[in-house]
Write a protein that holds these residues in place. Structure first.
Motif, PDB file in Angstrom:
ATOM      1  N   ILE A   1      24.181  56.816  43.642  1.00 51.34           N
ATOM      2  CA  ILE A   1      24.981  57.653  42.736  1.00 51.34           C
ATOM      3  C   ILE A   1      24.370  57.634  41.339  1.00 51.34           C
ATOM      4  O   ILE A   1      24.252  58.648  40.684  1.00 51.34           O
ATOM      5  N   ARG A   2      23.920  56.453  40.946  1.00 55.86           N
ATOM      6  CA  ARG A   2      23.307  56.298  39.630  1.00 55.86           C
ATOM      7  C   ARG A   2      22.081  57.206  39.487  1.00 55.86           C
ATOM      8  O   ARG A   2      21.805  57.745  38.425  1.00 55.86           O
ATOM      9  N   PHE A   3      21.319  57.408  40.579  1.00 53.01           N
ATOM     10  CA  PHE A   3      20.085  58.172  40.457  1.00 53.01           C
ATOM     11  C   PHE A   3      20.224  59.650  40.799  1.00 53.01           C
ATOM     12  O   PHE A   3      19.263  60.398  40.647  1.00 53.01           O
TER      13      PHE A   3
ATOM     14  N   PRO B   1      21.889  62.119  39.149  1.00 55.15           N
ATOM     15  CA  PRO B   1      21.569  62.996  38.022  1.00 55.15           C
ATOM     16  C   PRO B   1      20.089  62.961  37.657  1.00 55.15           C
ATOM     17  O   PRO B   1      19.524  63.986  37.269  1.00 55.15           O
ATOM     18  N   VAL B   2      19.455  61.792  37.798  1.00 57.81           N
ATOM     19  CA  VAL B   2      18.033  61.669  37.475  1.00 57.81           C
ATOM     20  C   VAL B   2      17.217  62.590  38.390  1.00 57.81           C
ATOM     21  O   VAL B   2      16.341  63.335  37.936  1.00 57.81           O
TER      22      VAL B   2
ATOM     23  N   THR C   1      25.924  54.876  32.007  1.00 59.41           N
ATOM     24  CA  THR C   1      24.551  54.482  31.673  1.00 59.41           C
ATOM     25  C   THR C   1      23.595  55.661  31.609  1.00 59.41           C
ATOM     26  O   THR C   1      22.685  55.676  30.811  1.00 59.41           O
ATOM     27  N   PHE C   2      23.810  56.695  32.467  1.00 61.03           N
ATOM     28  CA  PHE C   2      22.822  57.776  32.467  1.00 61.03           C
ATOM     29  C   PHE C   2      22.928  58.685  31.249  1.00 61.03           C
ATOM     30  O   PHE C   2      22.075  59.528  31.035  1.00 61.03           O
TER      31      PHE C   2
ATOM     32  N   ILE D   1      18.095  50.035  35.402  1.00 69.31           N
ATOM     33  CA  ILE D   1      19.542  50.075  35.237  1.00 69.31           C
ATOM     34  C   ILE D   1      20.148  50.418  36.583  1.00 69.31           C
ATOM     35  O   ILE D   1      19.732  51.374  37.229  1.00 69.31           O
ATOM     36  N   PHE D   2      21.100  49.605  37.014  1.00 68.20           N
ATOM     37  CA  PHE D   2      21.610  49.767  38.372  1.00 68.20           C
ATOM     38  C   PHE D   2      23.036  50.284  38.394  1.00 68.20           C
ATOM     39  O   PHE D   2      23.445  50.980  39.303  1.00 68.20           O
ATOM     40  N   MET D   3      23.820  49.881  37.403  1.00 71.74           N
ATOM     41  CA  MET D   3      25.246  50.178  37.444  1.00 71.74           C
ATOM     42  C   MET D   3      25.545  51.460  36.685  1.00 71.74           C
ATOM     43  O   MET D   3      24.716  51.977  35.955  1.00 71.74           O
ATOM     44  N   LEU D   4      26.753  51.965  36.877  1.00 74.97           N
ATOM     45  CA  LEU D   4      27.114  53.243  36.277  1.00 74.97           C
ATOM     46  C   LEU D   4      27.698  53.061  34.874  1.00 74.97           C
ATOM     47  O   LEU D   4      27.603  53.934  34.045  1.00 74.97           O
TER      48      LEU D   4
ATOM     49  N   GLU E   1      14.611  53.646  32.795  1.00 75.65           N
ATOM     50  CA  GLU E   1      15.379  54.349  33.827  1.00 75.65           C
ATOM     51  C   GLU E   1      15.520  53.537  35.111  1.00 75.65           C
ATOM     52  O   GLU E   1      16.585  53.499  35.712  1.00 75.65           O
TER      53      GLU E   1
END
Lengths: 263, 456
Positions: free
Chosen positions: A164-166, A168-169, B139-140, B95-98, B92
C-alpha cells in the motif's frame, strides 16, 4: 479511492468491527433474495456511504459506475434470462424467423429478466458501496492491524503495508514513463500500438520495482526486521462497536431464518 | 571501536575481489569520510560492517572485522542493527509504514523491546529529530529531505552508536543537504561514530576527522585533512549567434489557481547557450523546464520556442529533448543501441548511431541490456537517447544526480559538444558547484527569477 481523514461514526468504529461487518454484509448480499429486502440493504448502505462524507468527486464516480452497471445488467438479464415463466415485452426476433430464430429460440426482452436485472444490480451496488465505506473510513494500517488480530501472519501484514505504501510511488512512476515515451516520439495508435506501448511501460516498471524491492529488503534487514516484533499500535473497541455488532448479528439471524427456515 | 584487519571480499561468482587487503582502525566518536569512484567498493565495505555481508550477500570473505569487539559475521543482522545503524541513498525505499510515527517506531518494534520502551524511544527520536509537527502525517506526502530525516530517526530510535551513511544526499536538494548536515553534526556531537560515503562531499569537510579514498577495492590514501575541491574546467566560448531560441514573457503557472508555482517569469534564451537553472526543491525549477518542453501550459503570459507560440507537445517532439530525473523511467529498449535508435526510429529520422555510441564510449557495451549498466551509465544512456533524436533544444532535469566524478566529466564533455554544434542546452541543478559549468546561471527562488548571471 482511498482513506479520507474525517470524524464520522464509521471512522470511530474499530477496524475489527468493520471487517466483521463487511463479512456479514457480504453474506447478506448472497442470502437476501427478494427485491424489497435487497433494496432495503442498498438504501441502508447508501445512507452509510453518505454518512462517511465522501468528496464530490467520489460521489460522481460512484453514480457513473452504478449507472453503467445497472444499464448493462438490466439489458443483459432482459435478454438472457431463461427461467420460466417469461413474459416477452419486446420481441426483436420471433421464434419462427428463419434459421437464427430457430437456433436462438427467438430473441426478446422479458419482464422477469428486467426485474431480475434490477435485483442483481442491487447486489452489485451493495458490494461496491460496502467496500467504498470501508476504504474511506479506515486507515489502511488500522485495517491491516485488524486483520493481524484475526490471525493474519505478521509477514503477510508487513507485505500488505509495504504494497500500500508503494502504490502511489508506482502510479507516479507509470505516469512519468508514459510521458517519457511520448517525448521519444512513441505514438500509441490502435490495438497493436497499445500492446507495443504496454510492453514499453511494463518492462521498465517491473525492472524498477524489482530494483526498489531489493533496496527495501536491504533496508528492512538493517532495521532488524525478522518477523518477530513488538506491536505498539492499539485498536480500541468501544461500546459502539458492541452495539453495531449486535445489530449486524441480529439481522443475519433474521435473514437466515426467513430464507431457510420459513414456510 | 571498529577494527578491520586484512579484509578481502569477493561477491559470489566474481572473478576478482571487490575489496582487497583493507586495514582500518576507527576510533569512538570519529567522523570518517569514505570517497572514491563508482564501483570502488565503498558500499560493499559498509555491507561488511553492517552484516549484510555475509548474512545476505554470500561470497568469499577473509580477514577480520571487530565492532566493539564483536565480529559481525558471528551474530545476526538484527543483532548488529542494535549497534550499527545504516542509512541508504534513496529515502523512498527506507520507509515502510504509512504514518510518520509508526515508521519511527518500526525499528524498535523489530528489536522486540517492551512496549513502553518503544513508545519512549519513538517520542524521543521524534522530538530530537524535529519530526513532532508531522508525527501523524502520511509518509508518502513528505519531501525528500523530510523522508531522509525520517529514515535516520527510525534508526536513531534503535539506539546504535555507529552510523553508516551510504550516499545519503544524492536524492536531496541543497536545503535537504543542509538539514542532513545539521543532523549528522548533531549525531557526532552526541559522541556517535560516523562513516559517510558520498560523491558530493564538500559540505561535510568541516566536520570530517579523516578522509579515506578507495579505488578498485583498496585504500589508496588516508589523510587527516583534505581540502582540494575538484573542478571540471569550463570551456569558455563567445556567442556565435544572437537569434532568440526561447522567449518567455510575464509567465505565470500553478497546478492550482490559488497557489502559483511560477510568478512573472521573463526570460530570453539564445541559440547556443548552456544554461543552468538553480534553486531548491519547490522553487519551480522542474516546472519551468516542463513548460519549456511543452509538457505544461502556462496560465498567463507568452511562451515562444523556435518560433512556435505556446506550442503543443506534439509540435515539439523531435525539436526539443527532455530528460527526466530518473533514467530508469526512460529506458525501454532491449539493448543500448536499440535504446539510442528508439526515438529516431519513431520519428523516421536517419541518424549516425556510431557518433552517439562514441560520445559516452558505449561502443563496447552496445549489445548489452540497458538495465545491466551502472546507474551513472544509465543516466548517460538516457541522455544519449534524447540527443539521438537531434533536437535543437535539450532540457535536462537534474542530470548530475548520482554521478561520480568520471561520469560527471563525461556528461559535461557531451554537453559542451552539443553547445559547440550550436544547440541550446538547459539543465537544472541543486548542486551549486555544478552551475559553474554553464555559460549562464538562472537562480529561482519561490517561483521567481532572483538572479540571472552570464559568465564571461
Amino acid at each position: 479511492m482511498r482513506y479520507i481523514s474525517r470524524a464520522t461514526f464509521f471512522h470511530h468504529l474499530d477496524s475489527r468491527t468493520k471487517i466483521l461487518m463487511s463479512l456479514a454484509c457480504a453474506c447478506l448480499i448472497v442470502i437476501l433474495n427478494t427485491s424489497f429486502s435487497l433494496f432495503g440493504l442498498f438504501m441502508i448502505l447508501l445512507a452509510a456511504f453518505f454518512s462517511v462524507k465522501p468528496p464530490l468527486s467520489y460521489i460522481k464516480i460512484t453514480t457513473y459506475l452504478m449507472g453503467m452497471a445497472i444499464v448493462a445488467t438490466v439489458i443483459s438479464q432482459g435478454f438472457f434470462y431463461y427461467f420460466e415463466p417469461r413474459t416477452p415485452i419486446l420481441t426483436i426476433l420471433p421464434k419462427d424467423a428463419g434459421l437464427i430464430g430457430k437456433l436462438t429460440g427467438g430473441i426478446s426482452i422479458c419482464r422477469e429478466g428486467l426485474v431480475y436485472g434490477v435485483v442483481q444490480s442491487m447486489r452489485l451496488f451493495s458490494a461496491t458501496l460496502l467496500s467504498m465505506i470501508i476504504v474511506m473510513s479506515t486507515h489502511p494500517s488500522d485495517l491491516i492491524l485488524g486483520l493481524k488480530r484475526f490471525g493474519v501472519p505478521e509477514k503477510i501484514g508487513f507485505m500488505l503495508t509495504v504494497s500500500i505504501r508503494f502504490l502511489p510511488v508506482l502510479a507516479e512512476e507509470a505516469k512519468r514513463i508514459l510521458v517519457a515515451q511520448r517525448l521519444r516520439g512513441l505514438r500509441i495508435k490502435g490495438l497493436r500500438g497499445s500492446i507495443r506501448g504496454f510492453r514499453f511501460l511494463i518492462e521498465p516498471l517491473i525492472i524498477d520495482s524489482l530494483r526498489k524491492a531489493r533496496r527495501i529488503a536491504l533496508a528492512a534487514e538493517v532495521r532488524g526486521y525478522t518477523g518477530k516484533r513488538t506491536e505498539i499500535k492499539k485498536l480500541h473497541f468501544f461500546w459502539m462497536d458492541w452495539v453495531v455488532l449486535s445489530i449486524v448479528f441480529f439481522v443475519i439471524i433474521v435473514a437466515v431464518k426467513n430464507r431457510f427456515f420459513y414456510e | 571501536m571498529i577494527i578491520v584487519k586484512d579484509l578481502t571480499y569477493s561477491y559470489p561468482e566474481a572473478d576478482y575481489p571487490t575489496l582487497e587487503g583493507i586495514n582500518l582502525d576507527i576510533r569512538e566518536g570519529e567522523f570518517v569520510l569514505l570517497i572514491g569512484p563508482t564501483g570502488s567498493g565503498k558500499s560493499t565495505f559498509l555491507y561488511c560492517l553492517n552484516g549484510l555481508i555475509p548474512h545476505v550477500f554470500a561470497g568469499d570473505i577473509r580477514g577480520d572485522i571487530r565492532i566493539n569487539g564483536i565480529s559481525p559475521q558471528e551474530i545476526t543482522v538484527a543483532e548488529i542493527s542494535r549497534i550499527v545503524g545504516t542509512v541508504f541513498q534513496s529515502p523512498e525505499t527506507q520507509i515502510f509504514m504509512l504514518k510518520v510515527e509508526d515508521d519511527v517506531a518500526f525499528g524498535c518494534e523489530n528489536l522486540s523491546l517492551p512496549k513502553e520502551e518503544v513508545i519512549k524511544r519513538r517520542d524521543m527520536a521524534l522530538k530530537e529529530m524535529g519530526l513532532l509537527h508531522v508525527r501523524n502525517a502520511e509518509t508518502f506526502n513528505l519531501s525528500g529531505g523530510m523522508k531522509q530525516r525520517l529514515a535516520i530517526s527510525s534508526i536513531y530510535a534503535m539506539g546504535p552508536n555507529i552510523f553508516l551513511f551510504d550516499e545519503p544526499t544524492t536524492d536531496l536538494d541543497s536545503k535537504g543537504r543542509g538539514e542532513l548536515l545539521g543532523i549528522i553534526r548533531k549525531l557526532k556531537e552526541k559522541g556517535n561514530t560516523i562513516l559517510l560515503v558520498e560523491h558530493q562531499y564538500e559540505d561535510f569537510l568541516p566536520v570530517t576527522d579523516r578522509v579515506i579514498i578507495l579505488e578498485n577495492g583498496k585504500i589508496i590514501n588516508e589523510t587527516k585533512s583534505f581540502h582540494s575541491i575538484r573542478t571540471v574546467s569550463r570551456e569558455r566560448r563567445c556567442f556565435k549567434g544572437y537569434s532568440s531560441e526561447i522567449d518567455i514573457q510575464d509567465l505565470t503557472f500553478g497546478y492550482r489557481k490559488e497557489k502559483p508555482i511560477l510568478k512573472d517569469i521573463n526570460l530570453n534564451i539564445r541559440r547556443g547557450e548552456l544554461i543552468a537553472v538553480c534553486g531548491e526543491n519547490g522553487s519551480g525549477k522542474t516546472t519551468l523546464l516542463k513548460i519549456m518542453a511543452g509538457l505544461l501550459k502556462p496560465d498567463k503570459g507568452r511562451f515562444a520556442l523556435l518560433g512556435f507560440n505556446n506550442p503543443a507537445i506534439e509540435e515539439l517532439i523531435g525539436r526539443v529533448g527532455f530528460l527526466f530525473q530518473n533514467p530508469d523511467e526512460q529506458l525501454f529498449a532491449n539493448s543500448v543501441e536499440e535504446e539510442i535508435m528508439f526515438g529516431p526510429l519513431q520519428l523516421k529520422k536517419k541518424v549516425d548511431k556510431e557518433k552517439y555510441l562514441k560520445l559516452a564510449n558505449f561502443n563496447t557495451v552496445q549489445k548489452k541490456h540497458p538495465q545491466t549498466l551502472s546507474r551513472g551509465q544509465r543516466q548517460l544512456l538516457a541522455i544519449l537517447s534524447i540527443l539521438a533524436m537531434e533536437p535543437q533544444v535539450i532540457i535536462l532535469d537534474e542530470p548530475t544526480t548520482g554521478l561520480d566524478y568520471n561520469n560527471l566529466c563525461s556528461l559535461f564533455k557531451i554537453l559542451n559538444t552539443l553547445v559547440n554544434e550550436n544547440k541550446t542546452v538547459i539543465f537544472s541543478t541543486h548542486h551549486m558547484g555544478v552551475k559553474e559549468f554553464a555559460d549562464r546561471a538562472i537562480l529561482l527562488e519561490d517561483g521567481r527569477i532572483v538572479s540571472d548571471e552570464i559568465y564571461k
